[in-house]
Design a protein around this motif. Structure first.
Motif, PDB file in Angstrom:
ATOM      1  N   LEU A  35       0.832  -1.205   0.000  1.00  0.00           N
ATOM      2  CA  LEU A  35       0.000   0.000   0.000  1.00  0.00           C
ATOM      3  C   LEU A  35       0.866   1.255   0.000  1.00  0.00           C
ATOM      4  O   LEU A  35       0.610   2.205  -0.756  1.00  0.00           O
ATOM      5  N   ALA A  36       1.915   1.256   0.822  1.00  0.00           N
ATOM      6  CA  ALA A  36       2.808   2.422   0.870  1.00  0.00           C
ATOM      7  C   ALA A  36       3.448   2.673  -0.484  1.00  0.00           C
ATOM      8  O   ALA A  36       3.539   3.821  -0.938  1.00  0.00           O
ATOM      9  N   ALA A 162     -19.666   0.032  14.435  1.00  0.00           N
ATOM     10  CA  ALA A 162     -18.983   0.842  13.428  1.00  0.00           C
ATOM     11  C   ALA A 162     -19.970   1.722  12.671  1.00  0.00           C
ATOM     12  O   ALA A 162     -21.055   1.278  12.292  1.00  0.00           O
ATOM     13  N   ARG A 163     -19.589   2.970  12.451  1.00  0.00           N
ATOM     14  CA  ARG A 163     -20.430   3.887  11.673  1.00  0.00           C
ATOM     15  C   ARG A 163     -20.427   3.532  10.195  1.00  0.00           C
ATOM     16  O   ARG A 163     -21.425   3.698   9.494  1.00  0.00           O
ATOM     17  N   ASP A 164     -19.283   3.053   9.724  1.00  0.00           N
ATOM     18  CA  ASP A 164     -19.112   2.748   8.294  1.00  0.00           C
ATOM     19  C   ASP A 164     -18.135   1.589   8.187  1.00  0.00           C
ATOM     20  O   ASP A 164     -16.942   1.748   8.478  1.00  0.00           O
ATOM     21  N   ALA A 165     -18.626   0.416   7.835  1.00  0.00           N
ATOM     22  CA  ALA A 165     -17.770  -0.766   7.683  1.00  0.00           C
ATOM     23  C   ALA A 165     -17.931  -1.318   6.281  1.00  0.00           C
ATOM     24  O   ALA A 165     -19.054  -1.479   5.797  1.00  0.00           O
ATOM     25  N   ARG A 166     -16.801  -1.594   5.629  1.00  0.00           N
ATOM     26  CA  ARG A 166     -16.823  -2.021   4.222  1.00  0.00           C
ATOM     27  C   ARG A 166     -15.860  -3.187   4.019  1.00  0.00           C
ATOM     28  O   ARG A 166     -14.904  -3.361   4.770  1.00  0.00           O
ATOM     29  N   LEU A 167     -16.113  -3.921   2.957  1.00  0.00           N
ATOM     30  CA  LEU A 167     -15.208  -5.006   2.580  1.00  0.00           C
ATOM     31  C   LEU A 167     -13.980  -4.421   1.902  1.00  0.00           C
ATOM     32  O   LEU A 167     -14.093  -3.606   0.987  1.00  0.00           O
ATOM     33  N   ALA A 168     -12.813  -4.810   2.376  1.00  0.00           N
ATOM     34  CA  ALA A 168     -11.567  -4.283   1.824  1.00  0.00           C
ATOM     35  C   ALA A 168     -11.149  -5.073   0.590  1.00  0.00           C
ATOM     36  O   ALA A 168     -11.291  -6.302   0.538  1.00  0.00           O
ATOM     37  N   ALA A 169     -10.643  -4.371  -0.383  1.00  0.00           N
ATOM     38  CA  ALA A 169      -9.981  -5.015  -1.520  1.00  0.00           C
ATOM     39  C   ALA A 169      -8.516  -5.194  -1.132  1.00  0.00           C
ATOM     40  O   ALA A 169      -7.808  -4.221  -0.914  1.00  0.00           O
ATOM     41  N   VAL A 170      -8.070  -6.437  -1.017  1.00  0.00           N
ATOM     42  CA  VAL A 170      -6.697  -6.705  -0.590  1.00  0.00           C
ATOM     43  C   VAL A 170      -6.042  -7.632  -1.600  1.00  0.00           C
ATOM     44  O   VAL A 170      -6.335  -8.829  -1.651  1.00  0.00           O
ATOM     45  N   THR A 357     -10.307 -13.295 -10.339  1.00  0.00           N
ATOM     46  CA  THR A 357     -11.327 -12.382  -9.811  1.00  0.00           C
ATOM     47  C   THR A 357     -10.832 -11.586  -8.612  1.00  0.00           C
ATOM     48  O   THR A 357     -11.499 -10.651  -8.183  1.00  0.00           O
ATOM     49  N   TRP A 358      -9.683 -11.960  -8.054  1.00  0.00           N
ATOM     50  CA  TRP A 358      -9.197 -11.278  -6.858  1.00  0.00           C
ATOM     51  C   TRP A 358      -8.648  -9.899  -7.212  1.00  0.00           C
ATOM     52  O   TRP A 358      -8.132  -9.698  -8.309  1.00  0.00           O
ATOM     53  N   PRO A 359      -8.723  -8.959  -6.284  1.00  0.00           N
ATOM     54  CA  PRO A 359      -8.204  -7.615  -6.574  1.00  0.00           C
ATOM     55  C   PRO A 359      -6.693  -7.616  -6.744  1.00  0.00           C
ATOM     56  O   PRO A 359      -5.981  -8.413  -6.119  1.00  0.00           O
ATOM     57  N   THR A 360      -6.225  -6.744  -7.607  1.00  0.00           N
ATOM     58  CA  THR A 360      -4.795  -6.553  -7.775  1.00  0.00           C
ATOM     59  C   THR A 360      -4.298  -5.542  -6.748  1.00  0.00           C
ATOM     60  O   THR A 360      -5.084  -4.888  -6.049  1.00  0.00           O
ATOM     61  N   GLU A 361      -2.984  -5.386  -6.676  1.00  0.00           N
ATOM     62  CA  GLU A 361      -2.422  -4.363  -5.790  1.00  0.00           C
ATOM     63  C   GLU A 361      -2.888  -2.973  -6.206  1.00  0.00           C
ATOM     64  O   GLU A 361      -3.184  -2.129  -5.355  1.00  0.00           O
ATOM     65  N   ASP A 362      -2.957  -2.712  -7.509  1.00  0.00           N
ATOM     66  CA  ASP A 362      -3.418  -1.403  -7.982  1.00  0.00           C
ATOM     67  C   ASP A 362      -4.855  -1.141  -7.550  1.00  0.00           C
ATOM     68  O   ASP A 362      -5.208  -0.017  -7.155  1.00  0.00           O
ATOM     69  N   GLU A 363      -5.695  -2.163  -7.639  1.00  0.00           N
ATOM     70  CA  GLU A 363      -7.096  -1.996  -7.235  1.00  0.00           C
ATOM     71  C   GLU A 363      -7.202  -1.782  -5.722  1.00  0.00           C
ATOM     72  O   GLU A 363      -8.071  -1.044  -5.248  1.00  0.00           O
ATOM     73  N   THR A 364      -6.315  -2.436  -4.978  1.00  0.00           N
ATOM     74  CA  THR A 364      -6.282  -2.224  -3.530  1.00  0.00           C
ATOM     75  C   THR A 364      -5.956  -0.773  -3.211  1.00  0.00           C
ATOM     76  O   THR A 364      -6.630  -0.138  -2.386  1.00  0.00           O
ATOM     77  N   VAL A 365      -4.923  -0.252  -3.845  1.00  0.00           N
ATOM     78  CA  VAL A 365      -4.541   1.146  -3.616  1.00  0.00           C
ATOM     79  C   VAL A 365      -5.666   2.083  -4.050  1.00  0.00           C
ATOM     80  O   VAL A 365      -5.976   3.068  -3.355  1.00  0.00           O
ATOM     81  N   ALA A 366      -6.306   1.779  -5.163  1.00  0.00           N
ATOM     82  CA  ALA A 366      -7.387   2.639  -5.664  1.00  0.00           C
ATOM     83  C   ALA A 366      -8.539   2.710  -4.665  1.00  0.00           C
ATOM     84  O   ALA A 366      -9.115   3.786  -4.436  1.00  0.00           O
ATOM     85  N   GLN A 367      -8.891   1.573  -4.058  1.00  0.00           N
ATOM     86  CA  GLN A 367      -9.980   1.594  -3.083  1.00  0.00           C
ATOM     87  C   GLN A 367      -9.604   2.434  -1.869  1.00  0.00           C
ATOM     88  O   GLN A 367     -10.393   3.252  -1.384  1.00  0.00           O
ATOM     89  N   VAL A 368      -8.376   2.244  -1.384  1.00  0.00           N
ATOM     90  CA  VAL A 368      -7.938   3.000  -0.214  1.00  0.00           C
ATOM     91  C   VAL A 368      -7.903   4.491  -0.525  1.00  0.00           C
ATOM     92  O   VAL A 368      -8.338   5.326   0.285  1.00  0.00           O
ATOM     93  N   LEU A 369      -7.413   4.850  -1.694  1.00  0.00           N
ATOM     94  CA  LEU A 369      -7.395   6.261  -2.083  1.00  0.00           C
ATOM     95  C   LEU A 369      -8.795   6.850  -2.139  1.00  0.00           C
ATOM     96  O   LEU A 369      -9.018   8.008  -1.756  1.00  0.00           O
ATOM     97  N   SER A 370      -9.755   6.064  -2.608  1.00  0.00           N
ATOM     98  CA  SER A 370     -11.125   6.582  -2.682  1.00  0.00           C
ATOM     99  C   SER A 370     -11.682   6.839  -1.284  1.00  0.00           C
ATOM    100  O   SER A 370     -12.415   7.813  -1.063  1.00  0.00           O
ATOM    101  N   VAL A 371     -11.317   5.969  -0.323  1.00  0.00           N
ATOM    102  CA  VAL A 371     -11.737   6.188   1.062  1.00  0.00           C
ATOM    103  C   VAL A 371     -11.074   7.442   1.618  1.00  0.00           C
ATOM    104  O   VAL A 371     -11.722   8.287   2.252  1.00  0.00           O
TER     105      VAL A 371
END
Length: 382
Positions: A35-36, A162-170, A357-371
């Motif tokens: 992620l870093a 939790a106020r907002d809980a979501r499934l993480a793309a990892v 079907t699993w998320p890639t590292e890029d998709e993981t970073v994209a989800q975190v950035l959107s959050v």
């Protein structure tokens, strides 16, 4: 344009995030490194607060992040060091329950948004279990967003308030979108035949299990099942990679019961072991997104796993699932697979499709950035 763009718009400064790690989980540490790297590549300033040994193992500074050594302890000195590191952060992202609790203490009511990722769940009994529930409740009610790496972790966070809980793309670090057409190649100096010869499985099936030798890994059930494999011809060998407190107990059972099992200790060549294996075994009482399951499917190695936690969602129909603790079901499933070439081939092909079907590292970073984007506002240049 989002303030999280790699080139910050005029009048905005780069986002500064602090990633908080406890350092006790290799999977979450590898995730934070990945992620870093992705965040830095997109122009985000990243500070990783983690024990010294975590940085030595995962080299956060090597991907452009700043590393601030913070011990795992929640003592005042550790919390003070974390508070100083978070002083000018735009957002804090903590990984794991204990790291998240330290982040809550360090922020001490500041308005800085806190994102929490749960990669697994803590295990405890009695009074300690009650304490863990209190910690979970405090963390999720403080966090702006909780990301869970499996649906049951998301549900757990919601139950705790939790106020907002979501499934993480990892995404699994270092993996492509499409798995190879055949298993990953082991180290050139350790080809499949050499690994099998080293383990004593030339001419006999090799079953591989990977995990710490702790109670929740289900190795006692694995040994129970191995008794049923002693009468097979050829007799399969189970190679268990990992170390832990139960090693003396397990070794004693293997010797006393003459079980076809070898404890091979900690290994750095798990992909090579899997490339040499006929089957992979996962017998844990609970898992979120187990690395072994992902590596097995990538390697086109048929997997037998317990139907627990996030495993069913992760593997879909690409593995044989058995109830946790059912040694008879485990033994019978392994025997069936060893004698059913067509079923093994079917699982290999399904594994390729499922892994795609699993998320890639890029998709993981994209989800975190959107959050992060949701939780931060444009910042004036300083």
């Amino acid at each position: 344009m989002s303030p999280l763009s790699s080139n910050a718009p005029h009048g905005q400064s780069p986002l500064r995030t602090v990633q908080v790690l406890g350092g006790g989980n290799a999977g979450s540490s590898a995730h934070v490194r990945s992620l870093a790297e992705g965040l830095v590549a997109r122009g985000v300033r990243v500070t990783v607060c983690a024990p010294e040994e975590a940085d030595r193992a995962h080299d956060f500074t090597g991907v452009g992040a700043e590393h601030v050594p913070v011990p795992r302890s929640s003592d005042p000195a550790s919390v003070a060091a974390l508070r100083a590191a978070c002083a000018d952060a735009d957002l804090v992202h903590a990984h794991g329950l204990h790291a998240s609790f330290r982040a809550v203490l360090a922020l001490g009511g500041r308005a800085t948004p806190l994102v929490v990722t749960w990669h697994g769940r803590a295990r405890a009994e009695g009074a300690r279990a009650h304490l863990l529930r209190l910690l979970e409740r405090r963390v999720v009610r403080t966090a702006a967003v909780v990301l869970g790496t499996s649906s049951d972790l998301v549900d757990r966070a919601r139950r705790r308030g939790a106020r907002d809980a979501r499934l993480a793309a990892v995404g699994l670090p270092g993996r492509r979108r499409t798995p190879p057409a055949c298993g990953p190649t082991a180290d050139p100096d350790r080809p499949r035949a050499k690994v099998r010869a080293e383990l004593g499985t030339t001419g006999r099936p090799l079953l591989v299990a990977v995990g710490s030798l702790d109670r929740h890994r289900g190795h006692d059930v694995l040994l129970d099942a191995a008794r049923a494999w002693r009468g097979l011809d050829p007799q399969p060998l189970v190679a268990v990679a990992g170390e832990g407190p139960l090693r003396p107990v397990l070794q004693r059972r293997i010797e006393d019961e003459d079980l076809p099992v070898r404890l091979i200790g900690h290994r750095d060549d798990v992909p090579g072991l899997l490339a040499a294996a006929d089957l992979a075994l996962l017998t844990s009482s609970w898992e979120s997104r187990p690395v072994l399951a992902q590596e097995a499917l990538y390697a086109r190695v048929p997997l037998v796993a317990t139907r627990v936690g996030g495993v069913p969602d992760l593997v879909g129909d690409a593995a044989e699932l058995v109830p946790y603790g059912d040694a008879q079901a485990l033994a019978a499933t392994v025997v069936t697979l060893l004698t059913d070439h067509e079923r093994r081939e079917q699982l290999r092909e399904r594994g390729v499709r499922q892994a795609a079907t699993w998320p890639t590292e890029d998709e993981t970073v994209a989800q975190v950035l959107s959050v992060y984007d949701e939780l931060t506002q444009p910042r004036p240049l300083t």
